[in-house]
Design a protein around this motif. Structure first.
Motif, PDB file in Angstrom:
ATOM      1  N   LEU A  50       0.835  -1.201   0.000  1.00  0.00           N
ATOM      2  CA  LEU A  50       0.000   0.000   0.000  1.00  0.00           C
ATOM      3  C   LEU A  50       0.874   1.258   0.000  1.00  0.00           C
ATOM      4  N   GLY A  51       1.908   1.243   0.809  1.00  0.00           N
ATOM      5  CA  GLY A  51       2.840   2.371   0.841  1.00  0.00           C
ATOM      6  C   GLY A  51       3.491   2.606  -0.513  1.00  0.00           C
ATOM      7  N   SER A  52       3.838   1.533  -1.206  1.00  0.00           N
ATOM      8  CA  SER A  52       4.429   1.651  -2.544  1.00  0.00           C
ATOM      9  C   SER A  52       3.441   2.270  -3.520  1.00  0.00           C
ATOM     10  N   LYS A  53       2.190   1.849  -3.434  1.00  0.00           N
ATOM     11  CA  LYS A  53       1.161   2.401  -4.320  1.00  0.00           C
ATOM     12  C   LYS A  53       0.956   3.894  -4.047  1.00  0.00           C
ATOM     13  N   ILE A  54       0.892   4.261  -2.782  1.00  0.00           N
ATOM     14  CA  ILE A  54       0.712   5.671  -2.420  1.00  0.00           C
ATOM     15  C   ILE A  54       1.900   6.502  -2.891  1.00  0.00           C
ATOM     16  N   ALA A  55       3.108   6.004  -2.662  1.00  0.00           N
ATOM     17  CA  ALA A  55       4.309   6.730  -3.088  1.00  0.00           C
ATOM     18  C   ALA A  55       4.330   6.891  -4.604  1.00  0.00           C
ATOM     19  N   PHE A  56       3.890   5.875  -5.331  1.00  0.00           N
ATOM     20  CA  PHE A  56       3.819   5.962  -6.788  1.00  0.00           C
ATOM     21  C   PHE A  56       2.804   7.023  -7.207  1.00  0.00           C
ATOM     22  N   GLU A  57       1.637   7.001  -6.588  1.00  0.00           N
ATOM     23  CA  GLU A  57       0.584   7.966  -6.924  1.00  0.00           C
ATOM     24  C   GLU A  57       1.025   9.403  -6.609  1.00  0.00           C
ATOM     25  N   LEU A  58       1.839   9.561  -5.581  1.00  0.00           N
ATOM     26  CA  LEU A  58       2.351  10.887  -5.227  1.00  0.00           C
ATOM     27  C   LEU A  58       3.530  11.314  -6.101  1.00  0.00           C
ATOM     28  N   GLY A  59       4.042  10.373  -6.891  1.00  0.00           N
ATOM     29  CA  GLY A  59       5.157  10.683  -7.777  1.00  0.00           C
ATOM     30  C   GLY A  59       6.521  10.609  -7.125  1.00  0.00           C
ATOM     31  N   THR A  60       6.597  10.003  -5.941  1.00  0.00           N
ATOM     32  CA  THR A  60       7.901   9.928  -5.264  1.00  0.00           C
ATOM     33  C   THR A  60       8.712   8.697  -5.650  1.00  0.00           C
ATOM     34  N   ILE A  61       8.057   7.686  -6.231  1.00  0.00           N
ATOM     35  CA  ILE A  61       8.775   6.526  -6.770  1.00  0.00           C
ATOM     36  C   ILE A  61       8.250   6.251  -8.175  1.00  0.00           C
ATOM     37  N   SER A  62       9.031   5.561  -8.980  1.00  0.00           N
ATOM     38  CA  SER A  62       8.669   5.363 -10.387  1.00  0.00           C
ATOM     39  C   SER A  62       7.871   4.082 -10.640  1.00  0.00           C
ATOM     40  N   GLU A  63       7.827   3.172  -9.679  1.00  0.00           N
ATOM     41  CA  GLU A  63       7.102   1.909  -9.854  1.00  0.00           C
ATOM     42  C   GLU A  63       6.127   1.718  -8.698  1.00  0.00           C
ATOM     43  N   LYS A  64       4.897   1.281  -9.016  1.00  0.00           N
ATOM     44  CA  LYS A  64       3.934   1.034  -7.937  1.00  0.00           C
ATOM     45  C   LYS A  64       4.005  -0.406  -7.436  1.00  0.00           C
ATOM     46  N   SER A  65       4.733  -1.245  -8.138  1.00  0.00           N
ATOM     47  CA  SER A  65       4.902  -2.633  -7.733  1.00  0.00           C
ATOM     48  C   SER A  65       6.321  -2.852  -7.225  1.00  0.00           C
ATOM     49  N   SER A  66       6.488  -3.871  -6.391  1.00  0.00           N
ATOM     50  CA  SER A  66       7.785  -4.090  -5.750  1.00  0.00           C
ATOM     51  C   SER A  66       8.233  -5.539  -5.864  1.00  0.00           C
ATOM     52  N   PRO A  67       9.538  -5.766  -6.011  1.00  0.00           N
ATOM     53  CA  PRO A  67      10.070  -7.135  -5.981  1.00  0.00           C
ATOM     54  C   PRO A  67      10.172  -7.637  -4.538  1.00  0.00           C
ATOM     55  N   VAL A  68      10.258  -8.932  -4.382  1.00  0.00           N
ATOM     56  CA  VAL A  68      10.363  -9.544  -3.051  1.00  0.00           C
ATOM     57  C   VAL A  68      11.569  -8.980  -2.302  1.00  0.00           C
ATOM     58  N   SER A  69      12.678  -8.756  -2.995  1.00  0.00           N
ATOM     59  CA  SER A  69      13.893  -8.266  -2.324  1.00  0.00           C
ATOM     60  C   SER A  69      13.661  -6.914  -1.650  1.00  0.00           C
ATOM     61  N   GLU A  70      12.890  -6.049  -2.286  1.00  0.00           N
ATOM     62  CA  GLU A  70      12.599  -4.738  -1.701  1.00  0.00           C
ATOM     63  C   GLU A  70      11.655  -4.878  -0.496  1.00  0.00           C
ATOM     64  N   ILE A  71      10.682  -5.761  -0.621  1.00  0.00           N
ATOM     65  CA  ILE A  71       9.767  -6.003   0.503  1.00  0.00           C
ATOM     66  C   ILE A  71      10.555  -6.534   1.696  1.00  0.00           C
ATOM     67  N   GLN A  72      11.465  -7.472   1.433  1.00  0.00           N
ATOM     68  CA  GLN A  72      12.248  -8.087   2.498  1.00  0.00           C
ATOM     69  C   GLN A  72      13.182  -7.076   3.156  1.00  0.00           C
ATOM     70  N   SER A  73      13.852  -6.266   2.370  1.00  0.00           N
ATOM     71  CA  SER A  73      14.815  -5.328   2.953  1.00  0.00           C
ATOM     72  C   SER A  73      14.127  -4.255   3.800  1.00  0.00           C
ATOM     73  N   THR A  74      12.905  -3.914   3.453  1.00  0.00           N
ATOM     74  CA  THR A  74      12.187  -2.893   4.202  1.00  0.00           C
ATOM     75  C   THR A  74      11.489  -3.454   5.433  1.00  0.00           C
ATOM     76  N   THR A  75      10.910  -4.643   5.309  1.00  0.00           N
ATOM     77  CA  THR A  75      10.122  -5.207   6.412  1.00  0.00           C
ATOM     78  C   THR A  75      10.928  -6.101   7.338  1.00  0.00           C
ATOM     79  N   ASN A  76      12.074  -6.585   6.881  1.00  0.00           N
ATOM     80  CA  ASN A  76      12.902  -7.544   7.631  1.00  0.00           C
ATOM     81  C   ASN A  76      12.189  -8.864   7.907  1.00  0.00           C
ATOM     82  N   LEU A  77      11.201  -9.188   7.087  1.00  0.00           N
ATOM     83  CA  LEU A  77      10.533 -10.478   7.219  1.00  0.00           C
ATOM     84  C   LEU A  77      11.359 -11.549   6.507  1.00  0.00           C
TER      85      LEU A  77
END
Length: 107
Positions: free
Chosen positions: A28-55
């Motif tokens: 959801l955060g990725s989608k919001i950031a994309f809609e706000l124009g702060t990131i270029s992709e609204k979808s994320s790879p597993v590696s990005e999810i893992q590095s941010t969440t530490n799951l």
């Protein structure tokens, strides 16, 4: 970069957010950031999810598979510079589901 909507670690431990909920909050955060124009992709790879969440990466993959099956997450393949990467994005129905879950947990 961009807005952080994941709860802080104390909230995660006090409210007992599941891995599924944490992954969904991240997407959801990725989608919001994309809609706000702060990131270029609204979808994320597993590696990005893992590095941010530490799951655990295996837990993330399992949760994403479950979420794709129920239609809360869309899996797609990005083809850039002759490489392919699998990315995941949240669906509109998932936002409603997540809102309902968070409303119950945070009250």
């Amino acid at each position: 970069e961009g807005p952080k909507i994941l709860p802080n670690l104390a909230e995660i431990h006090n409210k007992k957010f599941s891995d599924k909920e944490i992954v969904m909050l991240f997407l959801l955060g990725s989608k919001i950031a994309f809609e706000l124009g702060t990131i270029s992709e609204k979808s994320s790879p597993v590696s990005e999810i893992q590095s941010t969440t530490n799951l655990n990466p295996k837990s993330i993959s399992s949760r994403l598979s479950e979420l794709v099956k129920v239609g809360y997450v869309v899996k797609s393949v990005n083809k850039e510079n002759q490489t392919e990467s699998v990315v995941y994005g949240i669906t509109t129905i998932a936002i409603k589901w997540l809102n309902d879950i968070m409303a119950k947990k945070l009250l």
